[in-house]
Design a protein around this motif. Structure first.
Motif, short mmCIF file in Angstrom:
data_model
loop_
_atom_site.label_atom_id
_atom_site.label_comp_id
_atom_site.label_asym_id
_atom_site.label_seq_id
_atom_site.Cartn_x
_atom_site.Cartn_y
_atom_site.Cartn_z
N GLY A 375 -16.65 0.36 -15.38
CA GLY A 375 -16.03 -0.97 -15.32
C GLY A 375 -15.35 -1.29 -14.01
N LEU A 376 -15.61 -0.51 -12.96
CA LEU A 376 -14.92 -0.74 -11.69
C LEU A 376 -15.94 -0.70 -10.54
N PRO A 377 -16.48 -1.86 -10.14
CA PRO A 377 -17.44 -1.89 -9.03
C PRO A 377 -16.80 -1.44 -7.72
N LEU A 378 -17.64 -0.94 -6.82
CA LEU A 378 -17.15 -0.40 -5.56
C LEU A 378 -16.33 -1.41 -4.77
N THR A 379 -16.86 -2.61 -4.55
CA THR A 379 -16.17 -3.59 -3.72
C THR A 379 -14.83 -3.98 -4.31
N ALA A 380 -14.77 -4.15 -5.63
CA ALA A 380 -13.49 -4.49 -6.28
C ALA A 380 -12.50 -3.34 -6.14
N ALA A 381 -12.96 -2.11 -6.33
CA ALA A 381 -12.07 -0.95 -6.25
C ALA A 381 -11.51 -0.81 -4.85
N VAL A 382 -12.38 -0.96 -3.84
CA VAL A 382 -11.94 -0.84 -2.46
C VAL A 382 -10.95 -1.95 -2.11
N GLY A 383 -11.26 -3.18 -2.50
CA GLY A 383 -10.37 -4.30 -2.20
C GLY A 383 -9.00 -4.13 -2.82
N MET A 384 -8.96 -3.72 -4.08
CA MET A 384 -7.67 -3.52 -4.75
C MET A 384 -6.90 -2.37 -4.12
N GLY A 385 -7.62 -1.30 -3.78
CA GLY A 385 -6.94 -0.16 -3.15
C GLY A 385 -6.36 -0.51 -1.80
N ILE A 386 -7.14 -1.22 -0.97
CA ILE A 386 -6.65 -1.61 0.35
C ILE A 386 -5.43 -2.52 0.24
N GLY A 387 -5.54 -3.57 -0.58
CA GLY A 387 -4.42 -4.50 -0.70
C GLY A 387 -3.16 -3.86 -1.23
N ALA A 388 -3.31 -3.02 -2.27
CA ALA A 388 -2.13 -2.41 -2.90
C ALA A 388 -1.43 -1.44 -1.95
N MET A 389 -2.20 -0.60 -1.25
CA MET A 389 -1.57 0.34 -0.32
C MET A 389 -0.98 -0.39 0.89
N THR A 390 -1.63 -1.46 1.33
CA THR A 390 -1.12 -2.20 2.49
C THR A 390 0.26 -2.79 2.21
N VAL A 391 0.43 -3.40 1.06
CA VAL A 391 1.72 -4.05 0.78
C VAL A 391 2.85 -3.03 0.70
N VAL A 392 2.55 -1.84 0.20
CA VAL A 392 3.59 -0.80 0.10
C VAL A 392 3.94 -0.26 1.48
N MET A 393 2.93 0.03 2.29
CA MET A 393 3.18 0.66 3.59
C MET A 393 3.73 -0.31 4.61
N LEU A 394 3.51 -1.61 4.42
CA LEU A 394 4.13 -2.59 5.30
C LEU A 394 5.58 -2.86 4.92
N GLY A 395 6.03 -2.29 3.82
CA GLY A 395 7.40 -2.53 3.37
C GLY A 395 7.55 -3.87 2.68
N GLY A 396 6.48 -4.36 2.04
CA GLY A 396 6.48 -5.68 1.42
C GLY A 396 5.33 -6.50 1.97
N LEU A 397 5.59 -7.75 2.29
CA LEU A 397 4.61 -8.65 2.92
C LEU A 397 3.36 -8.84 2.05
#
Length: 444
Positions: A375-397
């Motif tokens: 139930g988790l296509p590659l493009t969706a999984a990659v997009g969610m992973g990138i966005g979620a880790m980015t917001v944490v490591m940027l300290g928000g934003l």
């Protein structure tokens, strides 16, 4: 350069946005922003080219020149340690702090003086060239800001401080926008990092957008003149994603929660190590480099992949990772996430650079691993992973995290946007809930 400072400075003088817009001095600022965009973009272009060439030299060419058939598995260990020593020397003996503390996330901080520019350049080049796990965006913002102020003072020695604040912000815009695909992406990042809002923002930061636009044109022109290539970060030829499903929204929540915890743990370890590093910088930075190199060597020895997957920021390796996802085993991906995360945390604690791209790479690698689940296509999984880790490591934003993810995966941005937003918001809230645990208590 702090855009918040820009707005505060402008607000203290009381004129309305329209009054500023109609003033002769504002037109001069716009012209100056356009003039500054070109030289700042040229410096940014060759800075990025120098980083890329240095990385290839120290990881690939040098061992070949020394007689090795290829890059030995142990090679990253001394290389990153040498980078750590050079960073430590620059922090100890050059003016300034070598740039922002990357563990704080992306922060629009105070202006960089001409006196501090050599320290920023030296510390960041040593960090990026020898393999520490940080990116070029933080140093580019500072170098662009400092160069813009230097140019403005050369053109007009008696330029008022308020004008120099705007000019410095314009230099930051021009430098970061040449890296982050488009001027609008750079604008989002700097605006959100500074917490700018209201009508004054557009008036004060328009010179920066103009500088960024001119800088983007310069980058295209330099590509044709030099033949070095572009620095576009968009990922081509990704698998097509259909309309999002209910199951994908459930995965977005789960990935957001996991990213919030993982990103907070990475930053927590960096903050715990920083007091020890600051007390013994000439010893601690090479030692951190040894461990980062050791993690890269461990990954290369256990997997059938190269050490460059763990080293560097990951911005160049991100597209190949996604396009060649089928060549990766789940075990290698999980080992990559573990080694890269530890190397990232050590780099945040000791080196100087930007925090954006390693987090994006870790999120993508985790997404590729999770895409093997139902139930988790590659493009969706990659997009969610990138966005979620980015917001944490940027300290928000969160707005910037969503925008960057969609620009990277722009071929399927429309189908991705809803699930990426959910993952980003969940990760942002999770990290905020964990923030009291982020920094160790004083005295501990």
């Amino acid at each position: 350069m702090s855009a918040r400072t820009v707005v505060s400075s402008a607000s203290s003088s009381a004129p309305s946005p329209m009054e500023l817009l109609r003033s002769r001095g504002y037109i001069a600022l716009l012209v100056l922003g356009a003039v500054i965009g070109a030289p700042v973009a040229i410096v940014a272009y060759f800075y990025l080219e120098a980083v890329g060439r240095a990385q290839r030299f120290f990881l690939t060419d040098l061992p070949h020149d020394l007689g090795f058939a290829g890059t030995p598995v142990w090679w990253p260990i001394p290389m990153v340690a040498v980078g750590g020593l050079l960073v430590g020397l620059s922090l100890r003996y050059l003016p300034g702090t070598g740039g922002h503390n990357p563990a704080d996330g992306f922060v629009a901080g105070p202006a960089v003086s001409a006196r501090d520019l050599p320290g920023v350049a030296a510390a960041s080049l040593a960090t990026l060239a020898f393999g520490a796990v940080l990116g070029p965006e933080g140093p580019l913002v500072l170098i662009g800001s400092g160069l813009a102020v230097v140019i403005a003072r050369l053109l007009k020695r008696d330029a008022p401080d308020k004008a120099l604040v705007v000019v410095g912000a314009s230099g930051s815009f021009a430098a970061i926008s040449t890296l982050l695909i488009s001027p609008l992406a750079g604008a989002f990042l700097l605006l959100e990092a500074a917490g700018v809002g209201a009508g004054m923002a557009s008036v004060v930061l328009a010179p920066g957008l103009l500088a960024a636009g001119i800088g983007a044109l310069i980058f295209v022109g330099l590509d044709h003149v030099t033949g070095f290539g572009t620095f576009s970060l968009a990922v081509p030829n990704i698998p097509t994603l259909g309309a999002p499903t209910v199951g994908q929204f459930g995965w977005a929540v789960a990935i957001g929660l996991a990213a919030g915890m993982l990103g907070t743990a990475i930053r927590r370890l960096a903050f715990q190590l920083q007091p020890y590093v600051s007390r013994r910088v000439l010893l601690a930075t090479p030692l951190a480099g040894l461990v980062v190199g050791g993690l890269a060597a461990l990954f290369a020895a256990v997997s059938d992949k190269g050490p460059e997957q763990v080293l560097f920021s990951g911005q160049d390796a991100l597209a190949p990772l996604i396009r060649q996802a089928g060549t990766w085993s789940v075990g290698d991906l999980l080992l990559l996430v573990a080694c890269k995360s530890l190397a990232y945390s050590l780099s945040l604690s000791s080196f100087r650079g930007g925090p954006t791209f390693p987090g994006m790479f870790i999120g993508a690698a985790a997404g590729v691993a999770l895409s093997h689940l139902p139930g988790l296509p590659l493009t969706a999984a990659v997009g969610m992973g990138i966005g979620a880790m980015t917001v944490v490591m940027l300290g928000g934003l969160p707005l910037t995290a969503v925008l960057l993810t969609l620009l990277f995966l722009q071929a399927d941005a429309i189908n991705l946007i809803s699930v990426v937003i959910v993952a980003v918001v969940v990760a942002w809230v999770t990290a905020a809930r964990l923030s009291p645990w982020l920094r160790p208590r004083p005295g501990r």
